[in-house]
Design a protein around this motif. Structure first.
Motif, PDB file in Angstrom:
ATOM      1  N   SER A   1      11.540 -17.225   5.597  1.00  0.00           N
ATOM      2  CA  SER A   1      10.295 -16.584   6.453  1.00  0.00           C
ATOM      3  C   SER A   1       9.413 -16.003   5.463  1.00  0.00           C
ATOM      4  CB  SER A   1      10.947 -15.227   7.375  1.00  0.00           C
ATOM      5  OG  SER A   1      11.673 -14.530   6.579  1.00  0.00           O
ATOM      6  N   ARG A   2       9.895 -15.323   4.018  1.00  0.00           N
ATOM      7  CA  ARG A   2       9.465 -14.973   3.352  1.00  0.00           C
ATOM      8  C   ARG A   2       8.702 -15.791   2.879  1.00  0.00           C
ATOM      9  NH1 ARG A   2      12.061 -11.088  -1.946  1.00  0.00           N
ATOM     10  NH2 ARG A   2       9.490 -11.294  -2.891  1.00  0.00           N
TER      11      ARG A   2
ATOM     12  N   ARG B   1      -6.223 -15.843   0.283  1.00  0.00           N
ATOM     13  CA  ARG B   1      -6.467 -15.694  -1.282  1.00  0.00           C
ATOM     14  C   ARG B   1      -6.425 -13.701  -0.874  1.00  0.00           C
ATOM     15  NH1 ARG B   1      -8.163 -20.028  -1.455  1.00  0.00           N
ATOM     16  NH2 ARG B   1      -9.831 -20.854  -1.152  1.00  0.00           N
ATOM     17  N   LEU B   2      -4.935 -13.942  -0.690  1.00  0.00           N
ATOM     18  CA  LEU B   2      -3.967 -12.476  -0.733  1.00  0.00           C
ATOM     19  C   LEU B   2      -3.343 -12.995  -1.793  1.00  0.00           C
ATOM     20  CD1 LEU B   2      -3.861 -11.099   2.717  1.00  0.00           C
ATOM     21  CD2 LEU B   2      -5.535 -10.171   0.603  1.00  0.00           C
ATOM     22  N   GLU B   3      -2.623 -11.765  -2.961  1.00  0.00           N
ATOM     23  CA  GLU B   3      -1.242 -11.737  -3.329  1.00  0.00           C
ATOM     24  C   GLU B   3      -0.290 -12.204  -2.973  1.00  0.00           C
ATOM     25  OE1 GLU B   3       0.022 -12.001  -7.022  1.00  0.00           O
ATOM     26  OE2 GLU B   3      -2.221 -11.707  -7.413  1.00  0.00           O
ATOM     27  N   PRO B   4       0.053 -13.358  -3.348  1.00  0.00           N
ATOM     28  CA  PRO B   4       1.873 -12.634  -2.324  1.00  0.00           C
ATOM     29  C   PRO B   4       2.603 -12.230  -2.060  1.00  0.00           C
ATOM     30  CG  PRO B   4       1.524 -15.369  -3.445  1.00  0.00           C
ATOM     31  CD  PRO B   4       0.410 -13.748  -3.568  1.00  0.00           C
TER      32      PRO B   4
ATOM     33  N   ASP C   1       5.917  -8.593  -0.310  1.00  0.00           N
ATOM     34  CA  ASP C   1       7.874  -7.472  -0.367  1.00  0.00           C
ATOM     35  C   ASP C   1       7.655  -6.255  -0.039  1.00  0.00           C
ATOM     36  OD1 ASP C   1       7.423 -10.178  -1.878  1.00  0.00           O
ATOM     37  OD2 ASP C   1       6.933  -8.767  -4.247  1.00  0.00           O
ATOM     38  N   GLY C   2       9.650  -6.237   0.553  1.00  0.00           N
ATOM     39  CA  GLY C   2       8.938  -4.891   0.898  1.00  0.00           C
ATOM     40  C   GLY C   2       8.679  -4.397   2.098  1.00  0.00           C
ATOM     41  N   LEU C   3       7.937  -5.434   2.993  1.00  0.00           N
ATOM     42  CA  LEU C   3       7.169  -4.632   4.483  1.00  0.00           C
ATOM     43  C   LEU C   3       8.265  -4.381   5.184  1.00  0.00           C
ATOM     44  CD1 LEU C   3       4.638  -7.242   4.897  1.00  0.00           C
ATOM     45  CD2 LEU C   3       4.585  -5.270   4.420  1.00  0.00           C
ATOM     46  N   PRO C   4       8.319  -2.287   5.258  1.00  0.00           N
ATOM     47  CA  PRO C   4       9.077  -1.561   6.593  1.00  0.00           C
ATOM     48  C   PRO C   4       9.635  -2.603   7.627  1.00  0.00           C
ATOM     49  CG  PRO C   4       7.514  -0.596   5.276  1.00  0.00           C
ATOM     50  CD  PRO C   4       7.014  -1.921   4.754  1.00  0.00           C
TER      51      PRO C   4
ATOM     52  N   LEU D   1      -1.357  -5.869   7.706  1.00  0.00           N
ATOM     53  CA  LEU D   1      -0.095  -6.862   7.945  1.00  0.00           C
ATOM     54  C   LEU D   1       1.115  -6.262   9.129  1.00  0.00           C
ATOM     55  CD1 LEU D   1       0.771  -9.889   7.634  1.00  0.00           C
ATOM     56  CD2 LEU D   1       1.744  -8.834   5.578  1.00  0.00           C
ATOM     57  N   ASP D   2       1.321  -4.509   7.905  1.00  0.00           N
ATOM     58  CA  ASP D   2       2.501  -4.747   8.057  1.00  0.00           C
ATOM     59  C   ASP D   2       2.865  -3.696  10.105  1.00  0.00           C
ATOM     60  OD1 ASP D   2       5.270  -3.639   7.681  1.00  0.00           O
ATOM     61  OD2 ASP D   2       4.853  -1.597   7.530  1.00  0.00           O
TER      62      ASP D   2
END
Length: 137
Positions: free
Chosen positions: A8-9, A20-23, A27-30, A74-75
């Motif tokens: 999933s990650r 075009r966003l930084e992968p 990381d670490g989304l609550p 996103l979060d």
């Protein structure tokens, strides 16, 4: 990190790259630590990520390409989708494949997943349709 969590990650990182966003924004989304997230199957996690990414990409554009705003959107959307799916499941109105993104037939499965499925994860389609906590090996 489990194989399903890594999958999933990687899917989220791919979605972020497409927009075009930084992968590393994923990381670490609550929201991906919530009980609702962990109760989802891998296929439903992929759906939640895809649907949430649409909103995050829109926020990215509307905010003048602010990656921080996109990450917050996103979060928020992942959390919202997880709760929505959990409520539908509790109400008994969610079929096994509803809101579930399975890889296409053309998708080339990673070698590590091939090996795992042949040796210690003989789950077949359940790999995508059941939460990893339900897997009985």
């Amino acid at each position: 990190m489990t194989l399903a969590a890594t999958e999933s990650r990687a899917y989220l990182a791919n979605l972020l790259r497409k927009h075009r966003l930084e992968p590393s924004l994923g990381d670490g989304l609550p929201s991906t630590e919530s009980p609702e997230w962990h109760a989802l199957s891998l296929g439903r996690k992929r759906y939640a990520l895809w649907a949430s990414m649409r909103n995050a990409a829109s926020e990215f554009i509307q905010s003048g390409l602010d990656e921080g705003a996109a990450r917050l959107a996103l979060d928020r959307e992942i959390g919202r989708r997880c709760i929505w799916l959990a409520n539908r499941e509790q109400a008994g109105i969610l079929g096994a494949k509803d809101f579930c993104f399975l890889p296409s037939q053309a998708w080339r499965q990673p070698l590590i997943l091939d090996v795992a499925m042949e040796t210690f994860l003989p789950l077949g389609i359940r790999y995508w349709l059941e939460p990893s906590s339900n897997w009985k090996l």
